[in-house]
Design a protein around this motif. Structure first.
Motif, PDB file in Angstrom:
ATOM      1  N   VAL A 184       4.085  -1.821   2.934  1.00 30.88           N
ATOM      2  CA  VAL A 184       4.340  -0.385   3.048  1.00 30.88           C
ATOM      3  C   VAL A 184       5.306  -0.118   4.196  1.00 30.88           C
ATOM      4  N   VAL A 186       9.435   6.547  -3.234  1.00 32.54           N
ATOM      5  CA  VAL A 186       8.105   5.994  -2.975  1.00 32.54           C
ATOM      6  C   VAL A 186       7.122   6.433  -4.046  1.00 32.54           C
ATOM      7  N   LEU A 246       1.431   5.262  -2.011  1.00 30.98           N
ATOM      8  CA  LEU A 246       2.114   3.980  -1.840  1.00 30.98           C
ATOM      9  C   LEU A 246       1.148   2.916  -1.319  1.00 30.98           C
ATOM     10  N   ILE A 247       0.375   3.291  -0.310  1.00 33.86           N
ATOM     11  CA  ILE A 247      -0.566   2.331   0.266  1.00 33.86           C
ATOM     12  C   ILE A 247      -1.594   1.912  -0.780  1.00 33.86           C
ATOM     13  N   ALA A 282      -0.562  -5.779   2.354  1.00 39.16           N
ATOM     14  CA  ALA A 282      -0.190  -4.534   1.676  1.00 39.16           C
ATOM     15  C   ALA A 282       0.360  -3.537   2.689  1.00 39.16           C
ATOM     16  N   SER A 290       2.890  10.857  -0.646  1.00 39.88           N
ATOM     17  CA  SER A 290       3.578   9.636  -1.078  1.00 39.88           C
ATOM     18  C   SER A 290       3.067   8.414  -0.329  1.00 39.88           C
ATOM     19  N   MET A 291       2.825   8.572   0.969  1.00 42.36           N
ATOM     20  CA  MET A 291       2.351   7.443   1.768  1.00 42.36           C
ATOM     21  C   MET A 291       0.982   6.983   1.283  1.00 42.36           C
ATOM     22  N   LEU A 292       0.083   7.944   1.037  1.00 45.53           N
ATOM     23  CA  LEU A 292      -1.253   7.573   0.560  1.00 45.53           C
ATOM     24  C   LEU A 292      -1.157   6.849  -0.769  1.00 45.53           C
ATOM     25  N   MET A 301       1.239   8.875   9.273  1.00 50.78           N
ATOM     26  CA  MET A 301       0.269   8.462   8.262  1.00 50.78           C
ATOM     27  C   MET A 301      -0.142   7.007   8.469  1.00 50.78           C
ATOM     28  N   GLY A 337       4.532   4.837  -6.693  1.00 53.62           N
ATOM     29  CA  GLY A 337       3.907   3.625  -7.200  1.00 53.62           C
ATOM     30  C   GLY A 337       4.685   2.425  -6.713  1.00 53.62           C
ATOM     31  N   ILE A 357      -3.955   5.941   9.402  1.00 55.81           N
ATOM     32  CA  ILE A 357      -4.745   5.041   8.563  1.00 55.81           C
ATOM     33  C   ILE A 357      -5.208   3.846   9.385  1.00 55.81           C
ATOM     34  N   LEU A 367      10.852  12.075  -2.097  1.00 55.96           N
ATOM     35  CA  LEU A 367      10.382  10.684  -2.124  1.00 55.96           C
ATOM     36  C   LEU A 367       9.910  10.280  -3.516  1.00 55.96           C
ATOM     37  N   ASN A 368       9.734  11.263  -4.394  1.00 55.53           N
ATOM     38  CA  ASN A 368       9.403  10.949  -5.792  1.00 55.53           C
ATOM     39  C   ASN A 368      10.655  10.713  -6.627  1.00 55.53           C
TER      40      ASN A 368
END
Lengths: 340, 340
Positions: free
Chosen positions: B272, B129, A247-248, B268, A243-245, B244, B131, B248, B216-217
């Motif tokens: 997040v 979370v 979302l980003i 962005a 989900s984090m990937l 995460m 989209g 990143i 989270l979906n």
């Protein structure tokens, strides 16, 4: 060493399984493979039969089959025949990307438990994600048993400790108990008792309770948990990472400026995807059985199959199973002596 | 409506608590606040006493105090006095950013359970979370009870359903049971029984089992779980989200090109961070008590305190507690009638 492979398990079987096995064959000169599946179909896919034997299996246990019933009734399935090869000593390990429940059932009912083990534990390895760390940790049980008792947690600690020593190569793995707080009195009745019990075990390096929030930070090398909580924790980690990937990515794609930025930092995103790609860390191992049983994701492609063979190579070469058997035999002998 | 505030709870108390309460006072004209803490110290911080009453509390329950003992012995603490105001009807809600165990204990022992509720459930709201989704879901119990029974899960479903209807404003919230698979027969004994039980409840929109991977979906609006699994799942989600983001960032910072990209996509990333900042979603609510009890993170700053007051406003204005009391009284009356 000989590996019995369910060539028909997973979404990309048999093509990607066969391809992955050929890659592994080329990478590990001391590995031999038995591919279980419809002989002609598999034969057509194998490009070089060196150290690869194709064993005919007339049927397949499908993803949607009821596991225990399927293992009992489909005697000529690739899963049942491959597991039987391990049971009869014709192979050292059983590998599948198929129906997880059926793999667990075949492991349990065909290969069987090590004497002294009440329930096997499904064991998975996940990455440690702190800064540029490259470590990993192992967690069990992540779902072989939804119901559990104190004695199962104790045995998982021993099994996980052996796995940490032999397969992860850590002399004294930090063993932690997954709990809802780090203090000794945290958790439900069973976990409070497990804390006491693990504290008293001299042969493991028990570091106390660990919380799920700290797992990816490397709080422990071996995380002991029950199959219900472990399953929820594993799936929460997997789901949140995905989900984090996404979302980003979606936030970045929503702005032209950020999108330009993404083009520049794309490689970094790719690397993150690689770190979190747990297929790189191999498959889930069903520990506590008389043979090595390894299950990888249904979506596995050739590269994952090859990586999982590397993990199996490590398991077999390290003598993990024999050491575990010896430990529980000794423990039994000691108990019997004491009872005299 | 009147809110009893523990002005001394949390890492940034009393400064940020007082600041946040003043923001909330300006935002919600129908809210009045009682600030519990050392009178002179609090008085020095309040810039405008409109709708703010300062009530002297001579002692403080510290983060490291043993919760139950502290609530029993520190009768003049800000937590005990604020909870007592709710018990005695002088306030509609009790808010704290302090020692979670002490807040739970004060809620349970001072304010007390609604008749018909065996155990309150700690309830948290997390973002969906997917989209550009902006929704959220509510999960309980996330840690008030490590030990549990079937009847607790049933009651959590009712409590969560009311919360979804009144506070989240969803007419028929999708209620899901957190389990280790979506099939009806998944889970341990208690969760299998809970599936049966929730399926038979006509007053809730039970959608079946949900897995932690899908939370989270937005798999469900209200996720029913036991306090042990819920706690592990919540902390796994929180920990993974943080890991995460930091992974990143570190991958991006390792490359000059990617770093330039980061400068462009910084907004962005900030967005997040905002989505995953669960303090935006308010505090955790201890549902099942005779008054509203809301606990926010110990690290809460003024903005979080203000947001949590918005959530408390919604809880009190919606009449959630009265509706829950009426429901369990009716249920009791019906059972008693049937028994006659």
């Amino acid at each position: 060493m000989k590996i019995a492979v369910d060539a028909m398990g997973g979404d990309n079987a048999p093509e990607e399984i066969v391809k992955g096995i050929e890659l592994a064959r080329d990478a590990y000169p001391d590995m031999e493979f038995q591919l279980y599946g419809p002989k002609e179909r598999i034969q057509a896919l194998v490009t070089n039969e060196e150290r690869i034997e194709i064993v005919h299996a007339a049927s397949v246990i499908a993803m949607e089959d009821e596991p225990v019933r399927a293992v009992r009734s489909k005697k000529d399935s690739s899963i049942v025949l491959a597991a039987t090869a391990v049971k009869e000593g014709r192979a050292d390990a059983f590998f599948s990307a198929g129906n997880t429940g059926a793999v667990l059932a075949a492991g349990l009912f065909i290969i069987g438990r090590i004497k002294g083990i009440d329930r096997p534990g499904l064991t998975t390895t996940l990455p440690v994600v702190t800064g540029d760390a490259t470590g990993s940790f192992t967690m069990l049980d992540v779902g072989a048993n939804a119901d559990y008792k104190l004695t199962n947690l104790e045995q998982f600690a021993v099994l996980g400790n052996f796995y940490g020593q032999t397969v992860m190569g850590i002399e004294k793995p930090k063993v932690g108990l997954l709990n809802n707080g780090t203090e000794a009195d945290k958790g439900d009745k069973v976990h409070r008792a497990a804390f006491e019990q693990l504290s008293s075990m001299e042969n493991i390096n028990f570091i106390g309770n660990v919380e799920s929030r700290e797992l990816l930070n490397g709080a422990a090398d071996v995380v002991v948990t029950d199959g219900f909580t472990g399953n929820a924790t594993l799936k929460a980690i997997e789901g949140t990472a995905l989900s984090m990937l996404s979302l980003i990515r979606s936030k970045i794609m929503a702005s032209t400026k950020a999108k330009m930025g993404y083009v520049l930092s794309r490689n970094a995103f790719h690397e993150v995807g690689q770190v979190m790609d747990y297929s790189k860390h191999g498959g889930a191992v069903l520990l506590g059985l008389k043979g090595a049983v390894v299950k990888t994701h249904g979506s596995a492609k050739a590269e994952t199959v090859r990586n999982t063979m590397g993990q199996i190579h490590q398991i077999v070469a390290s003598g993990l199973i024999a050491k575990t058997v010896a430990y529980f035999e000794d423990a039994k002998a000691t108990t019997t002596d004491a009872e005299k």
